[in-house]
Design a protein around this motif. Structure first.
Motif, PDB file in Angstrom:
ATOM      1  N   VAL A  33       0.835  -1.200   0.000  1.00 10.37           N
ATOM      2  CA  VAL A  33       0.000   0.000   0.000  1.00 10.37           C
ATOM      3  C   VAL A  33       0.871   1.252   0.000  1.00 10.37           C
ATOM      4  CG1 VAL A  33      -0.246   0.059   2.526  1.00 10.37           C
ATOM      5  CG2 VAL A  33      -2.022   1.084   1.090  1.00 10.37           C
ATOM      6  N   TYR A  48      -8.354   3.880   0.449  1.00  9.10           N
ATOM      7  CA  TYR A  48      -9.305   3.074   1.216  1.00  9.10           C
ATOM      8  C   TYR A  48     -10.748   3.474   0.916  1.00  9.10           C
ATOM      9  CZ  TYR A  48      -5.723   0.743   4.010  1.00  9.10           C
ATOM     10  OH  TYR A  48      -4.673  -0.046   4.415  1.00  9.10           O
ATOM     11  N   GLY A  52     -11.685   0.172  -0.238  1.00 10.36           N
ATOM     12  CA  GLY A  52     -12.001  -0.479   1.021  1.00 10.36           C
ATOM     13  C   GLY A  52     -10.797  -0.988   1.782  1.00 10.36           C
ATOM     14  N   SER A  53      -9.815  -1.495   1.059  1.00 12.58           N
ATOM     15  CA  SER A  53      -8.605  -2.064   1.658  1.00 12.58           C
ATOM     16  C   SER A  53      -7.588  -2.282   0.539  1.00 12.58           C
ATOM     17  CB  SER A  53      -8.909  -3.408   2.341  1.00 12.58           C
ATOM     18  OG  SER A  53      -9.306  -4.369   1.367  1.00 12.58           O
ATOM     19  N   ASP A  55      -6.339  -5.193  -0.148  1.00  9.50           N
ATOM     20  CA  ASP A  55      -6.843  -6.395  -0.818  1.00  9.50           C
ATOM     21  C   ASP A  55      -7.931  -6.037  -1.825  1.00  9.50           C
ATOM     22  OD1 ASP A  55      -5.172  -8.219   0.326  1.00  9.50           O
ATOM     23  OD2 ASP A  55      -6.690  -9.187   1.575  1.00  9.50           O
ATOM     24  N   TYR A 116      -6.578 -12.202  -1.699  1.00 13.55           N
ATOM     25  CA  TYR A 116      -7.639 -11.288  -2.119  1.00 13.55           C
ATOM     26  C   TYR A 116      -8.615 -11.931  -3.099  1.00 13.55           C
ATOM     27  CZ  TYR A 116      -4.167 -10.411  -5.819  1.00 13.55           C
ATOM     28  OH  TYR A 116      -3.240 -10.549  -6.822  1.00 13.55           O
TER      29      TYR A 116
END
Length: 201
Positions: A33, A48, A52-53, A55, A116
């Motif tokens: 990230v 994010y 969301g993440s 992954d 993921y």
């Protein structure tokens, strides 16, 4: 589309494009990230917000690369007139995509056992089903005409995608000395022989 939506789509595109470039340059270990936010200039909060993440970002990148591959295969097969030329087109377009979009192909193949994919299995599966719809419809027409062996769609997919996927994986891997040109010459007929209804078809 509102200006806010346009900015959001532009940010998503920037992050995905940058993420693929980061992966291609630094591999799995360097695909973090921090490296993606640093290279893209997009904040962690914004990343994010959109994915969301991390992954979620990786899953979105996988879905995008998969979609590009299937779009290329769909475009190739829908231009053909016979089952044989269609199967040839499917095989060749996969291998051509691998050669011409090496970074995307590498990410697709390297993602096979990544967490993921499992975490986002439902949306990836839905995206795959949508992208394969036209190829599935073409295959069913050939089966109904008696030009392809009457097998369930998923088995036809395995017979086409299995050999070309393995050929692509070997070419992409530094472990193998693999001739992609030879695969492009020989695999289309080899796959066709597994799908034609009889030796005289």
């Amino acid at each position: 589309m509102s200006p806010k939506q346009q900015r959001g789509e532009a940010t998503v595109d920037l992050v995905l494009t940058t993420a693929l470039r980061v992966y291609a340059a630094h591999g799995q270990q360097g695909f973090t990230v921090g490296s993606v936010t640093a290279a893209s200039g997009v904040s962690l909060g914004s990343l994010y917000h959109h994915f969301g993440s991390f992954d979620g970002l990786a899953a979105a990148l996988y879905t995008r690369c998969m979609g590009e591959l299937f779009d290329a295969m769909t475009a190739a097969v829908t231009r053909t007139r016979t089952a044989r030329t269609g199967v040839h087109a499917l095989v060749r377009s996969y291998l051509e995509f691998t050669r011409e979009h090496r970074d995307a192909a590498l990410f697709l193949h390297a993602s096979a056992y990544s967490g993921y994919l499992a975490a986002h299995a439902e949306e990836i599966s839905a995206a795959k089903e949508a992208k394969l719809a036209a190829i599935g419809a073409w295959t069913r027409r050939q089966v109904l005409k008696g030009e392809i062996v009457p097998l369930p769609g998923p088995l036809v997919e395995v017979l086409v995608m299995g050999p070309v996927g393995e050929a692509a994986r070997r070419w992409l891997s530094s472990t193998y000395a693999f001739d992609l040109d030879e695969a492009e010459r020989l695999l289309p007929d080899a796959v066709w022989r597994t799908l034609r209804p009889g030796p005289d078809a």
